[in-house]
Design an enzyme around this catalytic site. Structure first.
Site, PDB file in Angstrom:
ATOM      1  N   CYS A 103      -6.090   1.592   6.087  1.00 40.51           N
ATOM      2  CA  CYS A 103      -6.648   0.309   6.523  1.00 40.51           C
ATOM      3  C   CYS A 103      -6.003  -0.088   7.847  1.00 40.51           C
ATOM      4  O   CYS A 103      -5.110   0.595   8.359  1.00 40.51           O
ATOM      5  CB  CYS A 103      -6.394  -0.762   5.461  1.00 40.51           C
ATOM      6  SG  CYS A 103      -4.651  -1.238   5.309  1.00 40.51           S
ATOM      7  N   HIS A 151       0.857  -1.184   0.000  1.00 38.78           N
ATOM      8  CA  HIS A 151       0.000   0.000   0.000  1.00 38.78           C
ATOM      9  C   HIS A 151       0.892   1.233   0.000  1.00 38.78           C
ATOM     10  O   HIS A 151       2.047   1.191   0.445  1.00 38.78           O
ATOM     11  CB  HIS A 151      -0.895   0.014   1.229  1.00 38.78           C
ATOM     12  CG  HIS A 151      -1.958  -1.030   1.212  1.00 38.78           C
ATOM     13  ND1 HIS A 151      -3.007  -1.012   2.092  1.00 38.78           N
ATOM     14  CD2 HIS A 151      -2.149  -2.117   0.425  1.00 38.78           C
ATOM     15  CE1 HIS A 151      -3.798  -2.040   1.849  1.00 38.78           C
ATOM     16  NE2 HIS A 151      -3.293  -2.730   0.842  1.00 38.78           N
ATOM     17  N   GLU A 182       1.017   3.841   1.871  1.00 41.00           N
ATOM     18  CA  GLU A 182       1.543   4.207   3.182  1.00 41.00           C
ATOM     19  C   GLU A 182       2.711   3.312   3.585  1.00 41.00           C
ATOM     20  O   GLU A 182       3.727   3.775   4.104  1.00 41.00           O
ATOM     21  CB  GLU A 182       0.448   4.080   4.263  1.00 41.00           C
ATOM     22  CG  GLU A 182      -0.793   4.876   3.988  1.00 41.00           C
ATOM     23  CD  GLU A 182      -1.892   4.041   3.342  1.00 41.00           C
ATOM     24  OE1 GLU A 182      -1.668   3.475   2.251  1.00 41.00           O
ATOM     25  OE2 GLU A 182      -2.986   3.964   3.919  1.00 41.00           O
ATOM     26  N   CYS A 223      -2.066  -0.625   7.576  1.00 43.65           N
ATOM     27  CA  CYS A 223      -1.313   0.630   7.487  1.00 43.65           C
ATOM     28  C   CYS A 223      -1.410   1.429   8.779  1.00 43.65           C
ATOM     29  O   CYS A 223      -0.422   2.013   9.229  1.00 43.65           O
ATOM     30  CB  CYS A 223      -1.808   1.446   6.299  1.00 43.65           C
ATOM     31  SG  CYS A 223      -1.459   0.647   4.713  1.00 43.65           S
TER      32      CYS A 223
END
Length: 152
Positions: free
Chosen positions: A86, A56, A58, A89
């Site tokens: 999420c 992801h 992040e 993260c």
């Protein structure tokens, strides 16, 4: 410069990263890690490209910052991300000791900063990170809507 202006400035950089994700065929999410008004790292979603469910925006920005800073913790930093983080993260941000998370669009399906869960609000966790959502939310959300509209 006042905080709201800085938030918009850095969120625009995160939006640029999200646009790169969309151009790569990835879900358009971008992230920028900032401390003392300077960008430490930035990235965009790459789980398809990297064959990695943890890639992801992040997570990649945190990994890049770790290499640059030669550390796994980033006190005094703010992470700007175009979509509400999420659980994965959010957990990484807490472990990294991020001071502040600023996100654009809420994620009513997997958001862990208030939409579905709020990991940041848990007082049992030994680090507290402040969260601000909705910064340039319309632009961030429109990127996602356009991306998914093209694929349906």
């Amino acid at each position: 410069m006042i905080q709201a202006e800085l938030d918009h400035q850095f969120m625009r950089l995160a939006i640029e990263q999200a646009q790169l994700a969309a151009q790569s065929g990835e879900v358009p999410v971008g992230a920028v890690l900032v401390r003392d008004g300077k960008v430490i790292s930035k990235s965009f979603n790459k789980p398809i490209t990297n064959h990695d469910p943890s890639a992801h925006a992040e997570m990649l920005a945190l990994r890049e910052a770790g290499v640059i800073e030669q550390n796994y913790r980033f006190p005094g930093s703010t992470l700007y991300v175009t979509l509400e983080p999420c659980a994965m993260c959010s957990g990484a941000m807490l472990h990294a000791r991020i001071d502040r998370v600023v996100y654009g669009a809420a994620d009513p399906k997997t958001g862990a900063a208030g939409s579905v869960l709020d990991l940041f609000a848990s007082k049992q966790i030994n680090h507290q990170t402040s969260v601000e959502g909705g910064v340039l939310s319309e632009e961030c959300g429109q990127l996602l809507r356009n991306f998914f509209k093209e694929r349906r």
